[in-house]
Design a protein around this motif. Structure first.
Motif, PDB file in Angstrom:
ATOM      1  N   GLY A 599      40.795  49.662  43.618  1.00 50.69           N
ATOM      2  CA  GLY A 599      40.543  48.849  42.339  1.00 50.69           C
ATOM      3  C   GLY A 599      39.659  48.072  42.411  1.00 50.69           C
ATOM      4  O   GLY A 599      38.859  47.717  41.581  1.00 50.69           O
ATOM      5  N   ARG A 600      39.816  46.828  42.388  1.00 49.07           N
ATOM      6  CA  ARG A 600      38.715  45.874  42.441  1.00 49.07           C
ATOM      7  C   ARG A 600      36.909  46.400  42.612  1.00 49.07           C
ATOM      8  O   ARG A 600      36.672  45.244  41.426  1.00 49.07           O
ATOM      9  N   GLY A 601      36.841  47.272  43.535  1.00 48.29           N
ATOM     10  CA  GLY A 601      34.928  47.573  42.917  1.00 48.29           C
ATOM     11  C   GLY A 601      34.917  48.390  41.935  1.00 48.29           C
ATOM     12  O   GLY A 601      33.758  48.839  41.929  1.00 48.29           O
ATOM     13  N   PHE A 602      36.285  49.050  40.960  1.00 40.84           N
ATOM     14  CA  PHE A 602      35.372  49.766  40.036  1.00 40.84           C
ATOM     15  C   PHE A 602      35.667  48.401  38.464  1.00 40.84           C
ATOM     16  O   PHE A 602      36.321  49.119  37.555  1.00 40.84           O
ATOM     17  N   GLU A 603      36.496  47.382  38.230  1.00 39.29           N
ATOM     18  CA  GLU A 603      36.747  46.606  37.554  1.00 39.29           C
ATOM     19  C   GLU A 603      35.929  45.329  37.445  1.00 39.29           C
ATOM     20  O   GLU A 603      35.651  44.731  37.880  1.00 39.29           O
ATOM     21  N   PRO A 604      35.685  44.924  36.276  1.00 43.85           N
ATOM     22  CA  PRO A 604      34.731  44.283  36.245  1.00 43.85           C
ATOM     23  C   PRO A 604      35.825  43.168  35.679  1.00 43.85           C
ATOM     24  O   PRO A 604      36.728  42.979  35.227  1.00 43.85           O
ATOM     25  N   HIS A 605      35.348  41.671  35.762  1.00 45.28           N
ATOM     26  CA  HIS A 605      35.726  40.438  36.071  1.00 45.28           C
ATOM     27  C   HIS A 605      35.642  39.956  34.719  1.00 45.28           C
ATOM     28  O   HIS A 605      34.531  40.086  33.573  1.00 45.28           O
ATOM     29  N   GLU A 606      36.894  39.968  34.092  1.00 42.08           N
ATOM     30  CA  GLU A 606      36.975  39.176  31.958  1.00 42.08           C
ATOM     31  C   GLU A 606      37.531  37.959  32.119  1.00 42.08           C
ATOM     32  O   GLU A 606      39.099  37.829  32.874  1.00 42.08           O
ATOM     33  N   GLU A 607      37.524  36.705  31.331  1.00 43.65           N
ATOM     34  CA  GLU A 607      37.405  35.872  31.224  1.00 43.65           C
ATOM     35  C   GLU A 607      39.227  35.890  30.926  1.00 43.65           C
ATOM     36  O   GLU A 607      40.067  34.664  30.409  1.00 43.65           O
ATOM     37  N   ASN A 608      39.346  36.517  29.326  1.00 44.80           N
ATOM     38  CA  ASN A 608      40.101  36.377  28.624  1.00 44.80           C
ATOM     39  C   ASN A 608      40.297  38.887  28.618  1.00 44.80           C
ATOM     40  O   ASN A 608      40.498  39.206  27.782  1.00 44.80           O
ATOM     41  N   PRO A 609      41.144  39.130  30.132  1.00 44.08           N
ATOM     42  CA  PRO A 609      41.642  40.164  30.092  1.00 44.08           C
ATOM     43  C   PRO A 609      42.343  41.264  28.719  1.00 44.08           C
ATOM     44  O   PRO A 609      42.082  42.266  28.419  1.00 44.08           O
ATOM     45  N   MET A 610      42.672  40.104  27.711  1.00 45.41           N
ATOM     46  CA  MET A 610      44.271  40.680  26.883  1.00 45.41           C
ATOM     47  C   MET A 610      43.103  40.969  26.451  1.00 45.41           C
ATOM     48  O   MET A 610      44.297  41.992  25.506  1.00 45.41           O
TER      49      MET A 610
END
Length: 798
Positions: A599-610
């Motif tokens: 999954g890591r290659g398909f998801e952006p990094h977000e500071e507040n995923p909630m």
């Protein structure tokens, strides 16, 4: 000449053909052979194929014993056992040796030889290969199962070999396990006789075989057929020597054309298979190939054919049944080779049930298939060989490679059982259920990981997966009486996430499932990110290999995702059908998606995923739309191909009406159009805009389901996961209550339904009463709190 021989044998006292027997002939030929006769004579026209054969009678056994002057010698040996002058092993061995060394009376010898010649002539061969099975006259009674206690011999060829096998079957009436079981059940040894069934072999050595039940073996759920399957002859499945494939089928849809109601397909290790011996008769075990281990034994069509046979046999007998089946590798035909009454769940108290709930858990040491929905703790006692049985400690957790039927004397002294191999229909599992013991089978390596005197907790109360936890864990036990359930106007529904645990609650009179969490199924059954499945070329080699192992047995990665997701959700939908089941589409946050395999290659990094890229916003985004298309395909399969049209789709975290339009448009493009084929679409009410614009959302959706955690979080501006702000997170805050009351009032004004699926009513009785006062349509709670919430709702309704 054949007819003359047949007539003479039919009129004799020592041999009877299956077609001349009925299920009432237990006293003459035992339960197993009486049942075979019943099926041969009455179910052939209904598509039930049973290999032909004959049975020696109980009178033949008694005549053999009398002819060799064994009655008094057997009685003396058993008396010595009762007086503790000899032990069980010596008593059994002595009696078995006496019987094996006996001689046949001339008339019985002639009848068996003539019947075998006739069976061979029918098969068109000089010496037909036969399965020789023991059938005790007291077996398969409504309150006792003698399954597996006497011996079976496969691929027996030639008259002399047959006579020897019959002697060994007679002797097996006095195996250690059979003697112990009769003493436990209070049966008089001298009143039990043995019949021998001689049945034409099905060439399952080159095909497959297994066991099936016409109900769920763990919960007694009556609308399920459970099938276990392995390559080769079936003894390995019965004995628990292999971990078989497991299939679950929903019975009520079997007669609906075009549906494929297979609830589960689980690939077993199938470590070895039993085939014919090199000498052309007898049997031997060989390792299975990598290809065989990675393939399902049965096709979908064969699974459904067997399930229909199970339903037909159950209907004919008027009770749940335990059956053995075999597939001929040369012709592909499916045969039923045994059928007996199920004796555990069919006798359980239908007016209530006992639930176990585990508290704080230690580290997970092992997992396997759970048998019996109970929990037990204690010290481990590892016994890998029958010769070490004497060192078993009463009340310990018995750990062994295979719980052989010979071990029944110590099984009943154990607190729980854990095995390396076996499936839910193995003899070990059957005996554990009858003894009321929790067992975990098919762990793979329990005997290598656990050690003597290690303290563990065995939990079979968390669904189809059983867990061995480190240490002594706290757990609670509750008896639920269904007669105490009050009637309520407000429908009380269930929150469900784990498909394997859903069937545990089938007896609860719920109004359906108010929240089924799709992401739980993805996380636990699929384990891989949907975009990783669609784009394996973008993954590293290690991840590709792990995904290949996950998807073994399925046509391709897409089929794996769609079928596993549909089947997982079907196991939530089936126990409550036709009541509604509201399935929330995936609601992972980006960090949770990233934790899926690949999954890591398909998801952006977000500071507040909630409050980030989650829920509805993902479904129409090019970054996830192909994954959502797979989700839609799974829902279509669930509703249209499997038949669960009670499923309602729910969209989470939908921020605006315009976003709702885009999601509904994408769903329609993927074959899920609101209103078509009765499809309803709900929206989660968890963002304040859902309340403020309730009328606009109601034009687009059939109903609302209030998710109180997110609604509270976003109304109060409190991170629900923050420990520092825990005191501020309060669903009873006036602002949150205003939100809840407002959406109910405004939705009802335009004809939309509103449910509540948060945790609050499960934890707080007053909150449930508050919702009733607001006029909520449904309240969905965790199953363990269903009874208390139902009572609170009834009280609030006055």
């Amino acid at each position: 000449m054949k007819n003359t021989v047949r007539e003479e044998m039919t009129m004799g006292t020592h041999v009877q053909w299956f077609e001349d027997l009925r299920r009432g002939d237990v006293a003459t030929v035992g339960g197993k052979n009486a049942s075979l006769g019943e099926m041969v004579a009455t179910l052939g026209e209904q598509g039930i194929k049973v290999p032909g054969g004959f049975a020696t009678t109980a009178d033949a056994f008694r005549a053999y014993i009398a002819h060799n002057n064994l009655n008094a010698r057997i009685a003396d040996t058993l008396s010595a056992l009762d007086a503790h002058r000899i032990d069980l092993h010596e008593a059994g061995a002595t009696i078995r040796r006496m019987i094996r060394e006996g001689h046949w009376p001339d008339d019985i010898l002639a009848e068996i030889k003539a019947a075998y010649a006739e069976l061979s002539a029918r098969a068109g061969v000089p010496n037909v290969s036969a399965a020789v099975r023991s059938s005790a006259t007291a077996e398969d009674l409504p309150d006792a199962s003698f399954a597996g206690q006497q011996e079976t011999y496969l691929n027996v060829e030639g008259a002399e070999a047959l006579l020897g096998a019959c002697r060994r079957c007679y002797a097996s009436l006095f195996t250690d396990r059979a003697i112990t079981y009769r003493r436990l059940k209070g049966f008089d040894h001298s009143q039990v006789a043995l019949s021998v069934g001689v049945q034409r072999m099905v060439r399952s050595d080159t095909g497959g075989s297994g066991v099936m039940f016409s109900l769920d073996t763990e919960t007694g759920y009556p609308d399920m057929v459970l099938i276990n399957a392995a390559w080769g002859l079936g003894e390995n499945v019965v004995q628990g020597a292999v971990t078989p494939d497991e299939y679950q089928v929903y019975k009520p849809f079997l007669d609906k054309p075009g549906l494929t109601p297979i609830l589960e397909k689980s690939l077993g290790a199938k470590e070895k298979k039993m085939i014919y011996g090199r000498d052309g008769h007898s049997t031997r075990n060989v390792p299975t190939s990598k290809r065989e281990r990675a393939q399902f034994v049965l096709s979908d069509a064969e699974i459904l054919d067997l399930a229909r046979m199970a339903a037909t046999i159950e209907k004919h007998y008027g009770q749940p049944m335990d059956m053995e089946w075999a597939r001929d590798g040369e012709t592909g035909e499916l045969f039923i080779v045994q059928a007996r009454p199920e004796t555990v769940q069919s006798r359980a108290d239908a007016a209530g049930f006992r639930t176990y709930t585990i508290g704080d858990k230690g580290n997970t040491l092992l997992t396997g298939l759970s048998v019996g929905a109970a929990i037990a703790s204690g010290p481990v006692c590892v016994i890998e060989s029958a010769k070490d049985i004497d060192r078993f400690v009463d009340g310990a957790i018995l750990v062994t490679s295979i719980t052989d039927p010979d071990w029944v004397p110590i099984m009943k002294r154990a607190a729980a059982i854990v095995t390396d191999h076996g499936g839910r229909t193995s003899h070990a599992a059957i005996v554990s259920r009858e003894l009321g013991l929790p067992a975990i089978v098919g762990t793979g390596d329990a005997t290598h990981i656990l050690h003597d005197e290690q303290e563990v907790t065995v939990s079979c109360a968390e669904g189809e997966t059983g867990f061995v936890y480190e240490g002594i864990c706290d757990f609670t036990v509750e008896d639920i009486a269904l007669s105490d359930m009050p009637e309520t106007k407000t429908r009380v529904m269930l929150n469900m996430a784990n498909p394997s645990a859903a069937v545990r609650w089938w007896r609860l009179p719920s109004g359906g499932v108010g929240l089924a969490r799709m992401e739980f199924v993805i996380n636990n059954a699929i384990k891989a990110h949907p975009l990783a499945l669609l784009n394996p070329d973008q993954l590293d080699e290690d991840t590709r290999e792990k995904i290949a192992a996950l998807t073994a047995g399925f046509a391709d990665n897409e089929a794996f995702f769609v079928e596993k997701l549909a089947m997982g959700l079907s196991r939530i939908a089936a126990p409550v059908y036709p009541e509604p089941v509201i399935v929330r589409m995936s609601d992972f946050k980006t960090n949770e998606y990233a934790d899926l395999l690949g999954g890591r290659g398909f998801e952006p990094h977000e500071e507040n995923p909630m409050i980030g890229f989650r829920g509805a916003s993902r479904y129409y985004s090019p970054a996830y739309a192909p994954g959502f298309a797979l989700e839609c395909r799974a829902i279509r399969r669930l509703r249209e191909e499997m038949g669960f049209d009670n499923v309602i789709v729910m969209i989470p975290f939908c921020r605006t009406p315009e976003e709702a339009d885009r999601v509904l448009e994408v769903m329609a493009a993927n074959g899920l159009r609101r209103g078509e084929n009765g499809l309803q679409v709900y929206v989660m009410c968890e963002v304040p805009s859902n309340v403020i614009l309730a009328e606009d959302f109601a034009k687009r959706f059939d109903g609302f389901s209030i998710g109180s955690n997110d609604l509270t979080q976003l109304t109060l501006g409190v991170d629900r996961d923050s420990g520092e702000l825990a005191d501020l997170f309060d669903e009873r805050n006036p602002a949150v209550q205003w939100m809840i009351e407002s959406v109910i009032t405004r939705a009802h004004a335009v004809g939309a339904k509103v449910g509540f699926c948060g945790q609050a009513p499960s934890n707080d009785p007053d909150f449930a009463r508050l919702l009733v006062g607001y006029g909520i349509d449904t309240i969905s709670v965790t199953p363990d709190s269903f009874l208390s919430v139902k009572r609170n709702v009834a009280e609030a309704e006055g």
